[in-house]
Scaffold this motif. Structure first.
Motif, PDB file in Angstrom:
ATOM      1  N   ASP B 161     -36.577 -11.180 -10.892  1.00  0.00           N
ATOM      2  CA  ASP B 161     -35.577 -10.212 -11.344  1.00  0.00           C
ATOM      3  C   ASP B 161     -34.713 -10.738 -12.482  1.00  0.00           C
ATOM      4  OD1 ASP B 161     -36.740  -8.975  -9.228  1.00  0.00           O
ATOM      5  OD2 ASP B 161     -34.905  -8.382  -8.224  1.00  0.00           O
ATOM      6  N   CYS B 162     -35.113 -11.880 -13.033  1.00  0.00           N
ATOM      7  CA  CYS B 162     -34.324 -12.507 -14.102  1.00  0.00           C
ATOM      8  C   CYS B 162     -34.369 -11.663 -15.382  1.00  0.00           C
ATOM      9  CB  CYS B 162     -34.864 -13.906 -14.366  1.00  0.00           C
ATOM     10  SG  CYS B 162     -34.199 -14.682 -15.830  1.00  0.00           S
ATOM     11  N   ASN B 163     -33.195 -11.308 -15.881  1.00  0.00           N
ATOM     12  CA  ASN B 163     -33.112 -10.471 -17.083  1.00  0.00           C
ATOM     13  C   ASN B 163     -33.565 -11.208 -18.334  1.00  0.00           C
ATOM     14  OD1 ASN B 163     -31.769  -7.643 -16.740  1.00  0.00           O
ATOM     15  ND2 ASN B 163     -30.750  -8.956 -15.278  1.00  0.00           N
ATOM     16  N   TRP B 207     -30.656 -19.645 -22.860  1.00  0.00           N
ATOM     17  CA  TRP B 207     -31.104 -18.252 -22.961  1.00  0.00           C
ATOM     18  C   TRP B 207     -30.596 -17.398 -21.804  1.00  0.00           C
ATOM     19  CZ3 TRP B 207     -36.950 -18.057 -24.700  1.00  0.00           C
ATOM     20  CH2 TRP B 207     -37.104 -18.832 -25.857  1.00  0.00           C
ATOM     21  N   CYS B 208     -30.176 -18.062 -20.759  1.00  0.00           N
ATOM     22  CA  CYS B 208     -29.686 -17.340 -19.572  1.00  0.00           C
ATOM     23  C   CYS B 208     -28.535 -16.423 -19.961  1.00  0.00           C
ATOM     24  CB  CYS B 208     -29.224 -18.355 -18.525  1.00  0.00           C
ATOM     25  SG  CYS B 208     -28.175 -17.658 -17.254  1.00  0.00           S
ATOM     26  N   VAL B 209     -28.596 -15.162 -19.519  1.00  0.00           N
ATOM     27  CA  VAL B 209     -27.567 -14.183 -19.894  1.00  0.00           C
ATOM     28  C   VAL B 209     -26.464 -14.041 -18.839  1.00  0.00           C
ATOM     29  CG1 VAL B 209     -28.870 -12.778 -21.515  1.00  0.00           C
ATOM     30  CG2 VAL B 209     -29.104 -12.346 -19.069  1.00  0.00           C
ATOM     31  N   ARG B 210     -26.468 -14.915 -17.855  1.00  0.00           N
ATOM     32  CA  ARG B 210     -25.433 -14.916 -16.805  1.00  0.00           C
ATOM     33  C   ARG B 210     -25.409 -13.595 -16.033  1.00  0.00           C
ATOM     34  NH1 ARG B 210     -21.490 -18.953 -18.295  1.00  0.00           N
ATOM     35  NH2 ARG B 210     -21.802 -19.571 -20.450  1.00  0.00           N
ATOM     36  N   CYS B 211     -26.565 -13.041 -15.762  1.00  0.00           N
ATOM     37  CA  CYS B 211     -26.591 -11.754 -15.068  1.00  0.00           C
ATOM     38  C   CYS B 211     -26.455 -11.915 -13.563  1.00  0.00           C
ATOM     39  CB  CYS B 211     -27.861 -10.992 -15.394  1.00  0.00           C
ATOM     40  SG  CYS B 211     -29.335 -11.702 -14.647  1.00  0.00           S
ATOM     41  N   MET B 212     -26.648 -13.137 -13.068  1.00  0.00           N
ATOM     42  CA  MET B 212     -26.466 -13.463 -11.645  1.00  0.00           C
ATOM     43  C   MET B 212     -27.475 -12.805 -10.722  1.00  0.00           C
ATOM     44  SD  MET B 212     -23.143 -14.919 -11.559  1.00  0.00           S
ATOM     45  CE  MET B 212     -22.060 -15.208 -12.924  1.00  0.00           C
ATOM     46  N   GLU B 213     -28.519 -12.238 -11.288  1.00  0.00           N
ATOM     47  CA  GLU B 213     -29.559 -11.677 -10.424  1.00  0.00           C
ATOM     48  C   GLU B 213     -30.175 -12.782  -9.585  1.00  0.00           C
ATOM     49  OE1 GLU B 213     -30.640  -8.968  -9.377  1.00  0.00           O
ATOM     50  OE2 GLU B 213     -30.257  -7.398 -10.841  1.00  0.00           O
ATOM     51  N   CYS B 214     -30.411 -13.936 -10.183  1.00  0.00           N
ATOM     52  CA  CYS B 214     -31.104 -14.999  -9.456  1.00  0.00           C
ATOM     53  C   CYS B 214     -30.340 -15.409  -8.199  1.00  0.00           C
ATOM     54  CB  CYS B 214     -31.373 -16.193 -10.362  1.00  0.00           C
ATOM     55  SG  CYS B 214     -29.955 -16.759 -11.287  1.00  0.00           S
ATOM     56  N   THR B 215     -29.044 -15.630  -8.361  1.00  0.00           N
ATOM     57  CA  THR B 215     -28.239 -16.033  -7.204  1.00  0.00           C
ATOM     58  C   THR B 215     -28.179 -14.912  -6.172  1.00  0.00           C
ATOM     59  OG1 THR B 215     -26.954 -17.698  -8.353  1.00  0.00           O
ATOM     60  CG2 THR B 215     -25.843 -16.582  -6.543  1.00  0.00           C
TER      61      THR B 215
HETATM   62  S1  SF4 Z   1     -28.311 -15.536 -14.383  1.00  0.00           S
HETATM   63 FE1  SF4 Z   1     -30.252 -16.054 -13.437  1.00  0.00          FE
HETATM   64  S2  SF4 Z   1     -31.404 -14.165 -13.432  1.00  0.00           S
HETATM   65 FE2  SF4 Z   1     -29.748 -13.916 -14.941  1.00  0.00          FE
HETATM   66  S3  SF4 Z   1     -30.623 -14.555 -16.893  1.00  0.00           S
HETATM   67 FE3  SF4 Z   1     -29.637 -16.336 -15.999  1.00  0.00          FE
HETATM   68  S4  SF4 Z   1     -31.332 -17.304 -14.939  1.00  0.00           S
HETATM   69 FE4  SF4 Z   1     -31.987 -15.247 -15.304  1.00  0.00          FE
END
Ligand code: SF4
Ligand code: SF4
Ligand code: FES
Lengths: 294, 354
Positions: B161-163, B207-215
Motif C-alpha cells: 500500500d506504499c504510495n 522518496w518516501c512521501v510520509r503517507c504512513m500507510e506502511c505503519t
Molecule cells: S510512509 Fe511508508 S507507505 Fe508511505 S511512502 Fe513512506 S514508505 Fe511508503
C-alpha cells in the motif's frame, strides 16, 4: 452544548502560501459559532523536517505550542493535517513517557512555561462534526451544493497513523462525506480518496514520485466526474492545486481539477461569497464553480 | 447476516489473458478468518483457487493480501469484523498491491527478495564473537532502538500500500528500508555505512512521501515509516548532506529566527540560485494569484514571544545530549473511533482543568 472556543493554531501555510485558507477559516468559523483565539506566539510544528534532524528540539517546540493552548485553558485547533499529526505525536510521546516530559519541562522552564497535557489537539474538520454538529450545519445551509459532485481528498495525516490520530477508521473514513452530505453535495468515491498528494517528498523526488502522485490523484477525481476536490489540508491543497499543471506536464495529460479548502466549501453552502472565501486565489480555475453558485 | 460474498481475484496466466473476479457465497461463521473462508470456498466450491499460507497464526507472513482495498494478513482478520467495518455483505480479496500477481492471490516474491538483497538483510558482526562462547551483548537501551524493527515478518503488507512505490517501482519500499534500519541501528553491526549508502543511492531513502500507510498496515507494529525516519536521522548523523537534511536546517533556522517557515525564500535556500531561477515561473504564477506574502521576501513577520523560543532552542540543544528518547510502543494503542466516543469538555465549567 459545550462552548465552541479554541486556541487557533494557524501553521505556516495559511500564513504564507494559502492565505485564502486563513481568511475562509476565520469567516466560516465565526458564522458557525466557533470562537478562535489565535495563538500568535506559536511556532512552526517542524512539519516532520525538524523531527528528523532533532527529535528533542521538535518535541520541545511543540510542547511549547501545546503549553500556549493550555495557558488559555482551551483545546488547540489546527487547519493543517501535518500540524495535527506533529502536535498529536508530541503529545503522545510526552503523555506516555514521564521522564521525557520531565526533561522537556526542564527546558520549557527557562521560558517560564510548563507542559501539563491538559489540552487536546483537534482539527477544524472534526470540530465541524463534533463541536458545531451536522444538524446545526444543515440548518445553516442557504445554498445547498446539490449541483456538485465533490471528491473528498483526506490527506494522509488526518487519518494515519491510527495510533496517533484515531479519530475515525483510517481504512474507511467518512467525516468529509458526512459534511458534503450535510451541505447538500454529492460525495464522489474515487480511487485516490485516501491516497497521498506527494507533498513531503517534493524536494528530493519531485519527478520520481511527487508529481506522479499528484497527477494520479487529480485524475482519479476527474475520472469519477467530480466538479472539484476538497481537502482539509493546505499542504495537499498546494500540491494538488498549485502543482497540478506541473504534474499534468510530466504525465502529458490535461486534468484541470479545481481543489477547494474545506472551509471554502462549507462557506459557499452557508452563503458566503466566493470572493470572500478567496476562490479566485486558486491556480486551477474555479470559474465554473463560481458561475454555478452565482 | 447469514451469508456473505467472498469476491476473489482470479488469474491463471496459462489460461487467462486478463484477471477477473469470481464470487463465492459462504455462511457467516463466528471467528472465521479470511483465510478460513478461502479454505472453505476452495474445499467446497472451487478447488482451483490458489493462495499462500503457512502458519495460520500471523507469524509467517505468507498470507498477506489486499482485503477490501487494504493489505493485511488473511489469517489475522475475521469476516464478522470486516462486514461490520465496511457495512457490506461483500469481502473482496486481491493479491497485495505494487507487485506482479502470478496466479490468483499469489504474487511474485523474487522482486521483493532482489530489493532486500541490496541492503544485505543479515547480521554482519562488527567484532569477533566473545571468546568465552557467550552471545554478543547489547545495552538494553540500544536493543530497545531495534526491538520493534526486529519483529518484521517480511509479509510485504507495507509494500503493498506504499504510495511512493505506487508512483515509482524503483523505490526500495518500507519493508526494505525498515530492514536496513534494523541492522544499521544495531550497535553490534559492522556494515552501517554500507547499508546507509545502499539506501541513499539515488536518494532512494528520501522518496518516501510520509503517507504512513506502511505503519498503518503493518500487522506486527514494526513501525516501518518511523524506522525510515530513524534511518534518515542516522544518515544525517553520519554526515550525509541530503536534501532532507538541508530542508530540516531551513526549518530550524526559521523557527529560531522568526517562528514560522518563510515559504517564499524556501526554494532558493533549498536549491540555491539555480533552483530559484527554475522555480521563478511558478513563483510568478503564485504571485499573480495573490498567494504571496510579500513581506516574506524581506524576512517576513515574526511570531510574538520569539525570545522565549530562542531561549528554549538553546536550552533544548544543551539538554538533548543527556536525553534518551524511548521509541513509543504502539502495541496495544489500536485504532479507536473517537468520532463516536468523544465527549466534549466544557472549558467554561472546568476552567481548563479537565
Ligand atoms: S510512509 Fe511508508 S507507505 Fe508511505 S511512502 Fe513512506 S514508505 Fe511508503
Ligand atoms: S514491516 Fe510490517 S508490514 Fe512490512 S513486511 Fe514487516 S511485518 Fe510486514
Ligand atoms: S498464514 Fe502465516 S501469517 Fe498468515
Amino acid at each position: 452544548m459545550a462552548e465552541l472556543k479554541y486556541a487557533f493554531y494557524t501553521g505556516c501555510s495559511a500564513k504564507g502560501v494559502a492565505p485564502e485558507l486563513y481568511n475562509s477559516t476565520k469567516l466560516v468559523a465565526e458564522k458557525l459559532g466557533m470562537e478562535l483565539i489565535e495563538l500568535e506566539a506559536a511556532t512552526c510544528c517542524g512539519a516532520g523536517a525538524v523531527q528528523e534532524k532533532d527529535e528533542f528540539l521538535a518535541l520541545t517546540i511543540n510542547a511549547r505550542n501545546l503549553a500556549l493552548a493550555e495557558e488559555l485553558g482551551l483545546d488547540l485547533l489546527t487547519i493543517c493535517n501535518t500540524c495535527t499529526l506533529m502536535l498529536r505525536e508530541a503529545k503522545f510521546k510526552l503523555d506516555n513517557d514521564p521522564e521525557l516530559k520531565d526533561a522537556v519541562n526542564q527546558v520549557l522552564k527557562e521560558a517560564g512555561l510548563e507542559y501539563k497535557g491538559t489540552s487536546e489537539v483537534t482539527h477544524f474538520l472534526w470540530e465541524v462534526i463534533d463541536g458545531v454538529g451536522l444538524d446545526k450545519l444543515k440548518e445553516m445551509v442557504v445554498r445547498p451544493l446539490k449541483d456538485f459532485n465533490i471528491a473528498p481528498f483526506y490527506g494522509c495525516h488526518i487519518i494515519r497513523p491510527p495510533y496517533l490520530i484515531g479519530y475515525e477508521d483510517p481504512d474507511n473514513p467518512k467525516s468529509i462525506e458526512m459534511i458534503i452530505e450535510a451541505i447538500g453535495g454529492n460525495p464522489v468515491d474515487h480511487t485516490a480518496r485516501l491516497a497521498c498528494c506527494g507533498f513531503h517528498s517534493f524536494w528530493s523526488a519531485e519527478d520520481k514520485v511527487t508529481l506522479k502522485l499528484t497527477a494520479m490523484d487529480a485524475q482519479s477525481a476527474k475520472e469519477e466526474k467530480a466538479d472539484f476536490m476538497v481537502t482539509p489540508c493546505p499542504l495537499c491543497h498546494t500540491q494538488l492545486d498549485a502543482m497540478q499543471e506541473e504534474a499534468e506536464e510530466r504525465i502529458g495529460i490535461n486534468i484541470g481539477m479545481p481543489v477547494l479548502h474545506l472551509p471554502q466549501m462549507i462557506g459557499l453552502a452557508i452563503g458566503l461569497k466566493p470572493k470572500e472565501l478567496g476562490l479566485e486565489k486558486h491556480v486551477i480555475s474555479t470559474k465554473e464553480i463560481i458561475q454555478k453558485v452565482a | 447476516m447469514e451469508k456473505f460474498k467472498l469476491k476473489v481475484f482470479r488469474y491463471d496466466p496459462t489460461r487467462d489473458t486478463e484477471p477477473y473476479y469470481k464470487t463465492y457465497e459462504l455462511p457467516v461463521e463466528k471467528g472465521m478468518t479470511v483465510l478460513a473462508a478461502l479454505f472453505k470456498a476452495k474445499e467446497e466450491q472451487d478447488p482451483t483457487i490458489s493462495f499462500r499460507y503457512n502458519c495460520r497464526a500471523a507469524i509467517c507472513g505468507s498470507c498477506a493480501m489486499r482485503i477490501n482495498g487494504h493489505a493485511t494478513l488473511a489469517c489475522k482478520v475475521q469476516i464478522t469484523h470486516l462486514l461490520d467495518k465496511y457495512q457490506t455483505d461483500t469481502i473482496t480479496v486481491e493479491p497485495i498491491g505494487n507487485v506482479k500477481p502470478l496466479k490468483d492471490l499469489i504474487y511474485d516474491m523474487d522482486w521483493l527478495v532482489d530489493k532486500l538483497k541490496r541492503i544485505k538483510p543479515w547480521f554482519i558482526p562488527k567484532e569477533k564473537p566473545p571468546v568465552d562462547g557467550t552471545e554478543y551483548r547489547q545495552d538494553p537501551y540500544d536493543h530497545h532502538r531495534i526491538d520493534f524493527a526486529s519483529d518484521c515478518i517480511l509479509c510485504a503488507s507495507c509494500m503493498s500500500d506504499c504510495n511512493a512505490l505506487k508512483a515509482n517501482k524503483d523505490f526500495l519500499g518500507p519493508m526494505v528500508h525498515s530492514k536496513a534500519y534494523r541492522f544499521a541501528a544495531d550497535t553490534r553491526d559492522g556494515a552501517k555505512k554500507e547499508r546507509i549508502e545502499a539506501v541513499l543511492e539515488d536518494l532512494n531513502l528520501e522518496w518516501c512521501v510520509r503517507c504512513m500507510e506502511c505503519t498503518t498496515r503493518c500487522p506486527k507494529e514494526v513501525q516501518p515509516y518511523e524506522n525510515i525516519i530513524r534511518l534518515r536521522i542516522m544518515a544525517a548523523e553520519e554526515g550525509y548532506k541530503t536534501p532532507g537534511e538541508i530542508h530540516a536546517e531551513i526549518f530550524e533556522q526559521d523557527i529560531y529566527n522568526r517562528g514560522l517557515l518563510n515559504e517564499m525564500l524556501l526554494p532558493m535556500r533549498q536549491e540555491g540560485i539555480l533552483g530559484a531561477i527554475k522555480r521563478a515561473p511558478f513563483g510568478i504564477k503564485m504571485m499573480l494569484k495573490g498567494k504571496v506574502n510579500y513581506a516574506d521576501f524581506f524576512g517576513g513577520h515574526k511570531i510574538k514571544r520569539l525570545e522565549e523560543v530562542q531561549k528554549i532552542y538553546k536550552a533544548a540543544k544543551e539538554k538533548e545530549k543527556e536525553v534518551k528518547i524511548k521509541l513509543p510502543q504502539i502495541m496495544g494503542v489500536i485504532y479507536e473511533d473517537k468520532r463516536k466516543t468523544r465527549k466534549r469538555v466544557n472549558y467554561a465549567e472546568t476552567g481548563g482543568n479537565e
